[in-house]
Design a protein around this motif. Structure first.
Motif, PDB file in Angstrom:
ATOM      1  N   ILE A  21       0.778  -1.584  -0.079  1.00 24.02           N
ATOM      2  CA  ILE A  21       0.007   0.162   0.378  1.00 24.02           C
ATOM      3  C   ILE A  21       0.677   0.954   0.209  1.00 24.02           C
ATOM      4  CG2 ILE A  21      -1.688  -1.203   1.347  1.00 24.02           C
ATOM      5  CD1 ILE A  21      -1.016   0.415   3.028  1.00 24.02           C
ATOM      6  N   SER A  22       0.211   2.097  -0.173  1.00 25.40           N
ATOM      7  CA  SER A  22       0.817   3.629  -0.479  1.00 25.40           C
ATOM      8  C   SER A  22       0.449   4.830  -0.542  1.00 25.40           C
ATOM      9  CB  SER A  22       2.243   3.315  -1.906  1.00 25.40           C
ATOM     10  OG  SER A  22       1.426   3.929  -2.989  1.00 25.40           O
ATOM     11  N   GLU A  23       0.729   5.915  -0.393  1.00 25.24           N
ATOM     12  CA  GLU A  23       0.108   7.446  -0.511  1.00 25.24           C
ATOM     13  C   GLU A  23       1.680   8.409  -0.881  1.00 25.24           C
ATOM     14  OE1 GLU A  23      -2.627   8.261   0.716  1.00 25.24           O
ATOM     15  OE2 GLU A  23      -3.967   6.522   0.656  1.00 25.24           O
ATOM     16  N   THR A  24       0.494   9.624  -0.737  1.00 26.22           N
ATOM     17  CA  THR A  24       2.169  10.456  -1.144  1.00 26.22           C
ATOM     18  C   THR A  24       1.552  11.261  -0.486  1.00 26.22           C
ATOM     19  OG1 THR A  24       2.721   9.241  -3.293  1.00 26.22           O
ATOM     20  CG2 THR A  24       3.097  11.802  -2.903  1.00 26.22           C
ATOM     21  N   ILE A  25       1.834  12.429   0.189  1.00 30.22           N
ATOM     22  CA  ILE A  25       1.891  13.670   0.642  1.00 30.22           C
ATOM     23  C   ILE A  25       2.742  14.150   0.447  1.00 30.22           C
ATOM     24  CG2 ILE A  25       2.578  12.281   2.797  1.00 30.22           C
ATOM     25  CD1 ILE A  25       0.210  14.509   4.294  1.00 30.22           C
ATOM     26  N   GLN A  26       1.871  15.260  -0.541  1.00 35.10           N
ATOM     27  CA  GLN A  26       3.420  16.893  -0.440  1.00 35.10           C
ATOM     28  C   GLN A  26       4.111  16.380  -0.751  1.00 35.10           C
ATOM     29  OE1 GLN A  26       3.619  19.413   3.571  1.00 35.10           O
ATOM     30  NE2 GLN A  26       1.394  19.934   2.930  1.00 35.10           N
TER      31      GLN A  26
ATOM     32  N   GLU B 123       6.043  13.452  -1.110  1.00 31.68           N
ATOM     33  CA  GLU B 123       6.791  12.311  -0.221  1.00 31.68           C
ATOM     34  C   GLU B 123       6.214  11.220  -0.063  1.00 31.68           C
ATOM     35  OE1 GLU B 123       8.385  15.063   2.825  1.00 31.68           O
ATOM     36  OE2 GLU B 123       9.103  13.015   3.682  1.00 31.68           O
TER      37      GLU B 123
ATOM     38  N   ILE C 100       5.429   7.015   0.873  1.00 31.93           N
ATOM     39  CA  ILE C 100       5.309   6.227   1.485  1.00 31.93           C
ATOM     40  C   ILE C 100       4.329   5.263   1.077  1.00 31.93           C
ATOM     41  CG2 ILE C 100       3.443   7.070   3.446  1.00 31.93           C
ATOM     42  CD1 ILE C 100       5.324   5.601   5.476  1.00 31.93           C
TER      43      ILE C 100
ATOM     44  N   ILE D 120       4.688   1.071   2.206  1.00 35.55           N
ATOM     45  CA  ILE D 120       4.538  -0.459   3.254  1.00 35.55           C
ATOM     46  C   ILE D 120       4.192  -1.570   2.754  1.00 35.55           C
ATOM     47  CG2 ILE D 120       3.314  -0.879   5.164  1.00 35.55           C
ATOM     48  CD1 ILE D 120       2.555   2.071   6.134  1.00 35.55           C
ATOM     49  N   ASN D 121       4.937  -2.508   3.010  1.00 36.87           N
ATOM     50  CA  ASN D 121       4.899  -3.817   1.933  1.00 36.87           C
ATOM     51  C   ASN D 121       4.465  -4.463   3.804  1.00 36.87           C
ATOM     52  OD1 ASN D 121       5.249  -6.144   1.483  1.00 36.87           O
ATOM     53  ND2 ASN D 121       6.849  -6.007  -0.239  1.00 36.87           N
ATOM     54  N   LEU D 122       2.954  -5.296   3.447  1.00 39.38           N
ATOM     55  CA  LEU D 122       2.395  -5.729   4.712  1.00 39.38           C
ATOM     56  C   LEU D 122       2.508  -7.125   4.710  1.00 39.38           C
ATOM     57  CD1 LEU D 122      -0.979  -4.451   3.749  1.00 39.38           C
ATOM     58  CD2 LEU D 122      -0.213  -3.436   5.677  1.00 39.38           C
TER      59      LEU D 122
ATOM     60  N   GLY E  80       6.807  -6.642   6.509  1.00 39.81           N
ATOM     61  CA  GLY E  80       6.197  -5.420   7.554  1.00 39.81           C
ATOM     62  C   GLY E  80       8.020  -4.357   6.900  1.00 39.81           C
ATOM     63  N   THR E  81       8.403  -4.879   5.509  1.00 40.59           N
ATOM     64  CA  THR E  81       9.555  -3.746   5.587  1.00 40.59           C
ATOM     65  C   THR E  81       8.529  -2.081   5.085  1.00 40.59           C
ATOM     66  OG1 THR E  81      10.920  -4.918   4.968  1.00 40.59           O
ATOM     67  CG2 THR E  81      11.293  -2.547   4.362  1.00 40.59           C
ATOM     68  N   TYR E  82       8.816  -1.168   4.776  1.00 39.36           N
ATOM     69  CA  TYR E  82       8.562  -0.064   4.357  1.00 39.36           C
ATOM     70  C   TYR E  82       9.538   0.523   4.106  1.00 39.36           C
ATOM     71  CZ  TYR E  82       9.331   2.687   9.650  1.00 39.36           C
ATOM     72  OH  TYR E  82      10.369   3.143  10.579  1.00 39.36           O
TER      73      TYR E  82
ATOM     74  N   GLY F 208       5.587  14.321   5.331  1.00 43.19           N
ATOM     75  CA  GLY F 208       5.486  13.564   5.135  1.00 43.19           C
ATOM     76  C   GLY F 208       6.724  12.386   6.062  1.00 43.19           C
TER      77      GLY F 208
ATOM     78  N   LEU G 193       3.827  11.611   8.993  1.00 42.62           N
ATOM     79  CA  LEU G 193       3.733  10.188   8.168  1.00 42.62           C
ATOM     80  C   LEU G 193       3.928   8.949   8.636  1.00 42.62           C
ATOM     81  CD1 LEU G 193       0.596   8.890   7.023  1.00 42.62           C
ATOM     82  CD2 LEU G 193       1.918   9.240   4.673  1.00 42.62           C
TER      83      LEU G 193
ATOM     84  N   PHE H 148       1.198  -1.158  11.476  1.00 39.56           N
ATOM     85  CA  PHE H 148       1.511  -2.975  11.719  1.00 39.56           C
ATOM     86  C   PHE H 148       1.417  -3.627  12.832  1.00 39.56           C
ATOM     87  CE2 PHE H 148       5.562  -2.150   8.716  1.00 39.56           C
ATOM     88  CZ  PHE H 148       4.965  -2.749   8.026  1.00 39.56           C
TER      89      PHE H 148
ATOM     90  N   LEU I 167      -4.935   3.669   5.985  1.00 41.25           N
ATOM     91  CA  LEU I 167      -2.974   4.538   5.459  1.00 41.25           C
ATOM     92  C   LEU I 167      -3.829   5.795   4.935  1.00 41.25           C
ATOM     93  CD1 LEU I 167      -0.326   5.061   5.134  1.00 41.25           C
ATOM     94  CD2 LEU I 167      -0.556   4.203   2.991  1.00 41.25           C
TER      95      LEU I 167
ATOM     96  N   THR J 132      -3.085   9.754   5.722  1.00 44.02           N
ATOM     97  CA  THR J 132      -2.769  10.329   5.374  1.00 44.02           C
ATOM     98  C   THR J 132      -3.622  11.407   5.614  1.00 44.02           C
ATOM     99  OG1 THR J 132      -2.200   8.732   3.908  1.00 44.02           O
ATOM    100  CG2 THR J 132      -2.674  10.949   2.644  1.00 44.02           C
TER     101      THR J 132
ATOM    102  N   GLU K 222      -2.710  15.487   6.155  1.00 45.19           N
ATOM    103  CA  GLU K 222      -2.190  16.997   5.923  1.00 45.19           C
ATOM    104  C   GLU K 222      -2.803  18.213   6.573  1.00 45.19           C
ATOM    105  OE1 GLU K 222      -3.277  14.586   1.353  1.00 45.19           O
ATOM    106  OE2 GLU K 222      -4.927  15.320   2.719  1.00 45.19           O
TER     107      GLU K 222
END
Lengths: 154, 372
Positions: A22-27, A29, A31, A33-35, A38-40, B312, B315, B324, B334, B338, B342
């Protein structure tokens, strides 16, 4: 990467490795996440731009072309940088080949110019214990026990 | 529990079937003693009913600040039971085979229910060292449309201390999400006019920072998990009036020592304090959210201070630990985080050696945000 191999890779479309990723972009940047593992991850600037474009089924060639135009850099340099980040995203199983035949999202409206910084992926593994020690066996809509296939390395 | 064949549902596994769970609870009631407690959770009425006064007491200790008089209606009714007195009341757990971690969580969702069961304690070696061979499987299930939930444990006397400190967290997470409130892995302190979330992974200084504020004028809304609504304005809802901190960190908070609920068990457990029992006027049910703070220990720094960071970065401090820890439906969670970030300025709370400077730095930030 050999020329022919790179050409094939550059014409390939990808998509986010859902539902494991899953992912999100904010301003500017991003992020990720690989569920399953456990790595992000985080991607900033050009990295976030590349991620958004790839997630929208852009080919690496299209992404490299847009970076070159946006930042006024040599096409070969953009291709090299995009090839490197795509390879890393694939190796981390964050993106997978897509059956899409065209982009599913319009190119991001990013203003031209600015200092070019090659896209880079920051990897964080400090929360893997939460997933590996207390794993979640989540089910599909079909219902348990038809568990989702585990991602490799999960 | 005897399960008539007609209850078999192709979509819902038996352990999650609301009709079967209701039957199991009724069987436990027949063998037990019915009791109930009413709470106000994030502005809604929650009724907890149980077949065991002891279980009800243990699973509501952290909710003491939310207790209300009985009402004529509830938005959510949670039925709690164990099957010690009535073994037939246990849910029909599926055969999952061997080789699973003790903390493995099996999750199901369909149009009617969200449910999960866990085999027992966490798979964390530190936990297993303390609870060797202790297996306390549990089931949580929510029928959101019906406003009904069920929580079963095999033996309520084996509920671990961390579950008692933050009980029913999956159920509340699933139910709160339906109301527009997200359960986040965060501490929260502030005043009636506004407060902050303290976010970050375990060991980041989140709990130490949160609990340090008990020795100040700041109000406590939560340590491990809090509810946060985004609309119409970001707002923190207190869920659990408990705090947990690593035993070696509690020495830095000496005022906590006489208040600990498990002072004799710190060799193997995190230090736990039930804040409402010790400082009832320091606990608030919530406040408007003004900022998000990511604590970070700065070696050599004396006075704690805050510096603004990007959304960012904020977040990244908030989201992975929440995703997790809460496990399920991570994508919508998520996305909601976000939207929250914001709308919320983010800061790094740089922790100095002077613990008393932590609440001062937070108060100064809140004053500054109030002025601007």
């Amino acid at each position: 990467m050999e020329g022919r191999e790179r050409t094939e890779e550059f014409g390939m479309r990808h998509e986010v490795n859902s539902p494991h990723v899953i992912s999100e972009t904010i301003q500017g940047e991003c992020i990720v996440i690989n569920l399953s593992t456990g790595t992000y991850y985080s991607l900033q600037g050009t990295g976030a731009e590349v991620w958004e474009a790839l997630a929208g089924a852009a080919t690496a060639a299209e992404v490299a072309g847009e970076l070159a135009q946006r930042y006024g850099i040599e096409a070969a340099a953009a291709e090299q940088d995009v090839a490197a980040i795509v390879a890393e995203l694939v190796s981390q199983e964050l993106i997978v080949p897509s059956a899409a035949t065209e982009r599913v999202a319009a190119p991001a409206a990013v203003a031209p110019g600015g200092e070019y910084v090659p896209p880079a992926l920051s990897v964080y593994t400090d929360m893997q214990d939460l997933v590996l020690l207390d794993p979640v066996h989540e089910v599909t809509d079909a219902g348990w026990p038809e568990a989702k296939p585990q991602a490799a390395g999960a | 529990m005897t399960i008539p064949a007609e209850h078999a549902d192709a979509q819902t596994p038996r352990f999650a079937d609301p009709d079967l769970l209701a039957e199991g609870f009724d069987e436990a009631l027949a063998a037990g003693e019915e009791c109930e407690r009413w709470l106000a959770v994030a502005g809604r009425v929650v009724r907890l009913r149980s077949a065991s006064p002891e279980m009800l007491s243990r699973l509501t200790r952290a909710f003491a600040h939310l207790v209300r008089q009985p009402s004529d209606r509830a938005d959510l009714t949670i039925s709690l039971w164990d099957s010690v007195a009535a073994p037939e009341s246990a849910p029909d757990l599926p055969d999952i085979g061997g080789g699973h971690q003790p903390g493995a969580f099996f999750y199901h969702s369909d149009e009617r229910v969200r449910a999960g069961f866990q085999l027992g304690t966490s798979g964390d070696a530190r936990v297993l060292a303390v609870y060797p061979g202790e297996v306390t499987p549990y089931v949580s299930a929510l029928d959101g449309d019906a406003g009904q939930a069920w929580h079963w444990v095999a033996d309520a006397s084996c509920i671990p201390y961390w579950e008692e400190a933050t009980p029913l967290c999956y159920l509340l997470d699933w139910w709160l999400a339906r109301t527009g409130v997200r359960q986040l892995h965060a501490g929260a302190v502030g005043t009636t006019s506004g407060g902050v979330l303290l976010v970050g992974k375990s060991g980041s200084g989140k709990s130490t920072s949160t609990l340090a504020c008990l020795d100040s004028d700041l109000l406590f809304a939560g340590d491990d998990f809090v509810g946060v609504g985004v609309e119409p304005e970001p707002y923190v809802h207190s869920l659990y009036a408990s705090g947990k901190v690593m035993p070696d960190h509690v020495q830095r908070l000496p005022f906590l020592l006489p208040a600990l609920s498990n002072a004799d068990a710190l060799a193997s457990e995190k230090a736990v304090v039930y804040v409402h029992e010790q400082w009832p006027r320091a606990v608030t049910e919530g406040f408007p959210l003004k900022a998000l703070l990511a604590p970070r220990v700065i070696p050599g720094l004396s006075e704690s201070q805050v510096i603004e960071i990007s959304r960012g970065q904020g977040l990244a401090a908030l989201a992975p630990s929440t995703v997790f820890q809460m496990h399920t439906q991570a994508g919508p969670s998520l996305a909601a985080m976000t939207r929250l970030v914001e709308r919320t300025p983010c800061y790094e709370l740089q922790l100095g050696s002077d613990i008393g400077s932590i609440p001062r730095a937070i108060s100064e930030l809140l004053d500054h945000l109030e002025e601007t």
